[in-house]
Design an enzyme around this catalytic site. Sequence first.
Site: not given
Length: 313
Positions: A17, A19, A50, A53, A80, A111-112, A155, A182, A218, A222, A272, A278
Amino acid sequence: MTAQTLYPAERGNLRLSLEYFPPKTDEMEAQLFQTAEDLSVFCPAFVTVTYGAGGSTKARSLTTVKRMVEEKGFANTAAHLTCVGAPKAEVDAVIDEFLAFGVRHFVALRGDPQGGIGSTYQPFPGGYESSSDLVRALRDRGDVEISVSSYPEKHPESPDVAADIDMLKRKVDAGATRALTQFFFDNDDFERYLERVRRAGIEIPIVPGILPINNLGQVQKFAGLCGASVPEVIVTRLSHLEDQPAERFKEATHIAAEQIVDLARRGVRDFHLYTMNRSPLITAVCDLVGFERVDAVSRGEDISLKAFAGAAA
């Protein structure tokens, strides 16, 4: 171990799958849909879009999912949803809109915090307080698939992994049918987490989230924000290749493919992949692992779970 050591018989049993995130510009929109077309040759079981945020991309998410389903033929698109920034009535209206144009799979998230990662989460007045509440609302809508999040390294707001697993249990009890993790890079972390999840009596599929590394800096940034870690061995493999894009691409391909192969050796069959909208690196990883290309999948064709099952048989 290299990715080529995966036997053909094992490759045929793997499910994929993908995202995507909503585009911000016309150029990014063109890139997104080209990427989705490029990767459709691997016949993903489903794709997700998605929500952004704090629900910040709600309108773009609705538009993107609608186009994926109605114009591009991706009938298996999952939308989402988050609890933040909106009362229940507004979230319910979004659910109804998704359902109206054929969405039957949701990824339900808390959610954040609206103040950003690191700030304290506060439920929106009159809104859904937690992801389990949102899952329950979706389950009340009837026969839909409901995926939720899970965290092999916990988390960042959780005191420990046990608290995370307790939260996952509440989401499952509310009606969740799948968990998407995650991203992580140490498969031992995932295996330990999965063992604890199963000991807690949670039997839904726990699908590992795989992030091929387009940009090491990056990803490290993250990872720091979301409580994930990048092992030093991966940093060592990539950091000296910053000025060698072709070699960096090749090494990143092998890192992700090796991770998938190792998980497959441990019995994992569903993966996933976070595409970052990209296709080149995702394509290279899928080809190296040996995910089957289905050339019959073409523009406008329904990329459904049924189509995937037939291709993999």
